[in-house]
Design a protein around this motif. Structure first.
Motif, mmCIF file in Angstrom:
data_model
loop_
_atom_site.group_PDB
_atom_site.id
_atom_site.type_symbol
_atom_site.label_atom_id
_atom_site.label_comp_id
_atom_site.label_asym_id
_atom_site.label_seq_id
_atom_site.Cartn_x
_atom_site.Cartn_y
_atom_site.Cartn_z
ATOM 1 N N ASN A 5 51.607 11.601 17.964
ATOM 2 C CA ASN A 5 50.947 12.867 17.836
ATOM 3 C C ASN A 5 51.807 13.903 16.923
ATOM 4 O O ASN A 5 51.672 13.980 15.823
ATOM 5 C CB ASN A 5 49.178 13.286 18.056
ATOM 6 N N LEU A 6 52.762 13.663 17.370
ATOM 7 C CA LEU A 6 53.825 14.897 17.091
ATOM 8 C C LEU A 6 54.393 14.672 16.494
ATOM 9 O O LEU A 6 54.968 15.540 15.183
ATOM 10 C CB LEU A 6 54.430 15.402 18.705
ATOM 11 N N ALA A 7 54.519 13.203 16.226
ATOM 12 C CA ALA A 7 56.545 12.749 15.890
ATOM 13 C C ALA A 7 55.516 12.961 14.085
ATOM 14 O O ALA A 7 56.066 12.980 13.286
ATOM 15 C CB ALA A 7 56.243 11.296 15.439
ATOM 16 N N LEU A 49 50.508 11.010 22.952
ATOM 17 C CA LEU A 49 50.782 12.582 22.491
ATOM 18 C C LEU A 49 51.838 12.421 21.559
ATOM 19 O O LEU A 49 52.113 13.363 20.508
ATOM 20 C CB LEU A 49 51.160 13.284 23.478
ATOM 21 N N ALA A 50 53.141 11.959 21.870
ATOM 22 C CA ALA A 50 54.227 11.552 20.663
ATOM 23 C C ALA A 50 53.978 11.065 19.445
ATOM 24 O O ALA A 50 54.779 11.247 18.703
ATOM 25 C CB ALA A 50 55.440 10.917 21.638
ATOM 26 N N ASN A 59 53.223 23.121 18.070
ATOM 27 C CA ASN A 59 53.435 21.500 17.892
ATOM 28 C C ASN A 59 52.873 21.774 19.505
ATOM 29 O O ASN A 59 52.111 20.693 19.741
ATOM 30 C CB ASN A 59 53.430 21.024 17.077
ATOM 31 N N LEU A 60 53.509 21.754 20.028
ATOM 32 C CA LEU A 60 53.204 21.257 21.510
ATOM 33 C C LEU A 60 52.515 21.596 22.270
ATOM 34 O O LEU A 60 51.966 21.405 23.144
ATOM 35 C CB LEU A 60 54.378 21.073 22.332
ATOM 36 N N THR A 61 52.474 23.078 22.332
ATOM 37 C CA THR A 61 51.656 24.486 22.734
ATOM 38 C C THR A 61 50.314 24.432 21.935
ATOM 39 O O THR A 61 49.845 25.364 21.843
ATOM 40 C CB THR A 61 51.857 25.144 23.097
ATOM 41 N N LYS A 99 53.521 15.330 13.477
ATOM 42 C CA LYS A 99 53.812 17.449 13.209
ATOM 43 C C LYS A 99 54.618 17.414 12.968
ATOM 44 O O LYS A 99 55.324 18.555 12.109
ATOM 45 C CB LYS A 99 52.701 17.926 13.582
ATOM 46 N N GLY A 100 55.850 17.193 13.939
ATOM 47 C CA GLY A 100 56.935 17.528 14.562
ATOM 48 C C GLY A 100 56.668 18.462 15.787
ATOM 49 O O GLY A 100 56.161 18.791 16.232
ATOM 50 N N TYR A 101 58.015 18.153 16.378
ATOM 51 C CA TYR A 101 57.719 18.621 18.000
ATOM 52 C C TYR A 101 58.666 20.007 17.623
ATOM 53 O O TYR A 101 59.513 20.092 18.614
ATOM 54 C CB TYR A 101 59.072 17.961 18.850
ATOM 55 N N THR A 102 57.991 21.012 17.166
ATOM 56 C CA THR A 102 57.568 22.120 17.362
ATOM 57 C C THR A 102 57.253 22.731 18.674
ATOM 58 O O THR A 102 56.434 22.014 18.822
ATOM 59 C CB THR A 102 57.134 23.099 16.590
#
Length: 106
Positions: free
Chosen positions: A50-52, A47-48, A60-62, A54-57
């Protein structure tokens, strides 16, 4: 019989195919059975990564559609909770029977 008194009981469970695949790869790499929590750590790192990209917004988290993990589908909610797509299994005299497979989408 271990299922005595529990026969017919239903319980939630993770997707077994992904878990079994993960366990096989883990045994091959480390020569031992993975601890039960190993899939959660694997999913957190995936997940980390993947979010790296796209951005830790919060958006994106939800992500409403969730993420595919080693224990199946999961997502994080804006309220700070997590949800999992789990299968429903039944205890039978010969083992467990899948009553409802884990969903592939939320």
């Amino acid at each position: 019989n271990a299922s005595l008194g529990l026969e017919g009981a239903l319980f939630p469970s993770t997707a077994s195919q992904e878990r079994q695949s993960f366990e096989g790869r883990y045994r091959g790499a480390y020569g031992q059975e993975p601890p039960r929590i190993a899939t959660l750590a694997f999913d957190a790192i995936a997940l980390a990564v993947n979010l790296a990209e796209k951005g830790y917004t919060l958006e994106n988290l939800t992500f409403f559609e969730g993420f595919s993990g080693m224990d199946g589908l999961f997502r994080l909610t804006p309220q700070g909770l997590n949800e999992r797509g789990l299968a429903v299994l039944e205890v039978t005299s010969s083992g467990f029977r899948t009553v409802s497979p884990a969903p592939e989408t939320f």
